[in-house]
Design a protein around this motif. Structure first.
Motif, PDB file in Angstrom:
ATOM      1  N   GLY A  75       0.817  -1.208   0.000  1.00 43.20           N
ATOM      2  CA  GLY A  75       0.000   0.000   0.000  1.00 43.20           C
ATOM      3  C   GLY A  75       0.844   1.250   0.000  1.00 43.20           C
ATOM      4  N   GLN A  76       0.201   2.328  -0.412  1.00 40.50           N
ATOM      5  CA  GLN A  76       0.845   3.633  -0.433  1.00 40.50           C
ATOM      6  C   GLN A  76      -0.094   4.653   0.187  1.00 40.50           C
ATOM      7  N   GLY A  77       0.482   5.605   0.886  1.00 39.85           N
ATOM      8  CA  GLY A  77      -0.284   6.694   1.470  1.00 39.85           C
ATOM      9  C   GLY A  77       0.314   8.016   1.049  1.00 39.85           C
ATOM     10  N   ILE A  78      -0.522   8.905   0.556  1.00 40.90           N
ATOM     11  CA  ILE A  78      -0.069  10.204   0.079  1.00 40.90           C
ATOM     12  C   ILE A  78      -0.988  11.265   0.663  1.00 40.90           C
ATOM     13  N   PRO A  83      -1.135  25.448   0.858  1.00 42.15           N
ATOM     14  CA  PRO A  83      -0.696  26.503   1.780  1.00 42.15           C
ATOM     15  C   PRO A  83      -1.814  26.978   2.713  1.00 42.15           C
ATOM     16  N   GLN A  84      -3.056  26.834   2.275  1.00 44.03           N
ATOM     17  CA  GLN A  84      -4.192  27.251   3.100  1.00 44.03           C
ATOM     18  C   GLN A  84      -4.628  26.172   4.093  1.00 44.03           C
ATOM     19  N   GLY A  85      -4.019  24.983   4.010  1.00 45.59           N
ATOM     20  CA  GLY A  85      -4.352  23.907   4.942  1.00 45.59           C
ATOM     21  C   GLY A  85      -5.299  22.862   4.392  1.00 45.59           C
ATOM     22  N   ASP A  86      -5.709  22.992   3.139  1.00 48.29           N
ATOM     23  CA  ASP A  86      -6.567  21.974   2.535  1.00 48.29           C
ATOM     24  C   ASP A  86      -5.758  20.702   2.328  1.00 48.29           C
ATOM     25  N   ILE A  87      -6.383  19.553   2.547  1.00 45.36           N
ATOM     26  CA  ILE A  87      -5.678  18.276   2.500  1.00 45.36           C
ATOM     27  C   ILE A  87      -6.290  17.376   1.439  1.00 45.36           C
ATOM     28  N   LEU A  88      -5.414  16.786   0.619  1.00 44.54           N
ATOM     29  CA  LEU A  88      -5.820  15.805  -0.380  1.00 44.54           C
ATOM     30  C   LEU A  88      -5.191  14.469   0.004  1.00 44.54           C
ATOM     31  N   LEU A 108       6.404   8.057  -3.971  1.00 50.56           N
ATOM     32  CA  LEU A 108       6.934   9.391  -4.241  1.00 50.56           C
ATOM     33  C   LEU A 108       6.676   9.803  -5.686  1.00 50.56           C
ATOM     34  N   VAL A 109       6.827   8.881  -6.615  1.00 48.79           N
ATOM     35  CA  VAL A 109       6.514   9.176  -8.023  1.00 48.79           C
ATOM     36  C   VAL A 109       5.050   9.589  -8.143  1.00 48.79           C
ATOM     37  N   LEU A 114       1.013  13.828  -8.915  1.00 49.05           N
ATOM     38  CA  LEU A 114      -0.191  14.525  -8.484  1.00 49.05           C
ATOM     39  C   LEU A 114       0.073  16.026  -8.351  1.00 49.05           C
ATOM     40  N   ALA A 115       1.189  16.375  -7.714  1.00 49.78           N
ATOM     41  CA  ALA A 115       1.541  17.789  -7.548  1.00 49.78           C
ATOM     42  C   ALA A 115       1.787  18.456  -8.905  1.00 49.78           C
ATOM     43  N   LYS A 116       2.421  17.751  -9.810  1.00 45.80           N
ATOM     44  CA  LYS A 116       2.663  18.290 -11.153  1.00 45.80           C
ATOM     45  C   LYS A 116       1.345  18.520 -11.871  1.00 45.80           C
TER      46      LYS A 116
END
Length: 192
Positions: A75-78, A83-88, A108-109, A114-116
């Protein structure tokens, strides 16, 4: 409660107040309203959307990720935090067998991808793997061929960010990513 209502009803009856129920707005009326006024407001909406996107990218985003290969599964957890504190948050179950190091690279990939995709420019990444951190920062030499391939993918993804840093922290400092990893390793996808 009904006694109070009756008392107020009696007191207010002397003022000749009439109750009129509020009529519901039909969904078609809302759709017509949006259609009628959307062209006039489009320029303002474009400016507002641009400002929101610029504000989103001004602050530093944080990414917490973890991966685990254990007897329950892989499993993986991300967790991506704005910056405003919202969580995905994301919990991922992998249907292939691999080692702990490889699944951490995979996580990490996935987090960087996701960030990209969200067009994030400034990202601080926290991982619990000293090996992964030192591979990425160049302190350790990568010996395994598969990890060399993963590192190449990570470096390519890292080039999409204006500012990216990777920091190793103890697992106790971000239990949420570890919890999502355990959830991901416990999920069983039934065969079709």
């Amino acid at each position: 409660m009904s006694g109070r209502m009756a008392k107020w009803s009696v007191k207010l009856s002397t003022f000749d107040i009439k109750y009129e129920p509020r009529s519901a707005i039909k969904s078609q009326a809302l759709a017509d309203f949006v259609a009628d006024f959307s062209n006039d407001l489009q320029d303002d909406l474009d400016i507002e959307a641009k400002q929101l996107l610029e504000d989103e990218h001004l602050g530093k985003w944080t990414l917490f990720m973890d991966g685990a290969s254990n007897q329950k599964g892989i499993g993986q957890g991300i967790i991506l935090k704005s910056p405003q504190g919202d969580i995905l948050p994301q919990a991922v179950s992998c249907e292939f067998s691999t080692t702990n190091n490889k699944v951490k690279y995979e996580a990490l990939v996935m987090g960087l991808q996701l960030a990209k995709d969200l067009q994030i420019n400034d990202l601080q990444v926290f991982v619990d793997s000293l090996l992964l951190t030192n591979h990425f920062n160049g302190s350790y030499v990568v010996k395994a061929e598969r990890l060399t391939l993963y590192l190449g993918i990570l470096k390519e993804l890292a080039s999409n960010f204006e500012n990216l840093s990777l920091t190793q922290v103890p697992k106790e400092e971000y239990t949420e990513a570890d919890t999502l990893t355990n959830l991901g390793s416990s999920i069983r996808i039934p065969p079709k």
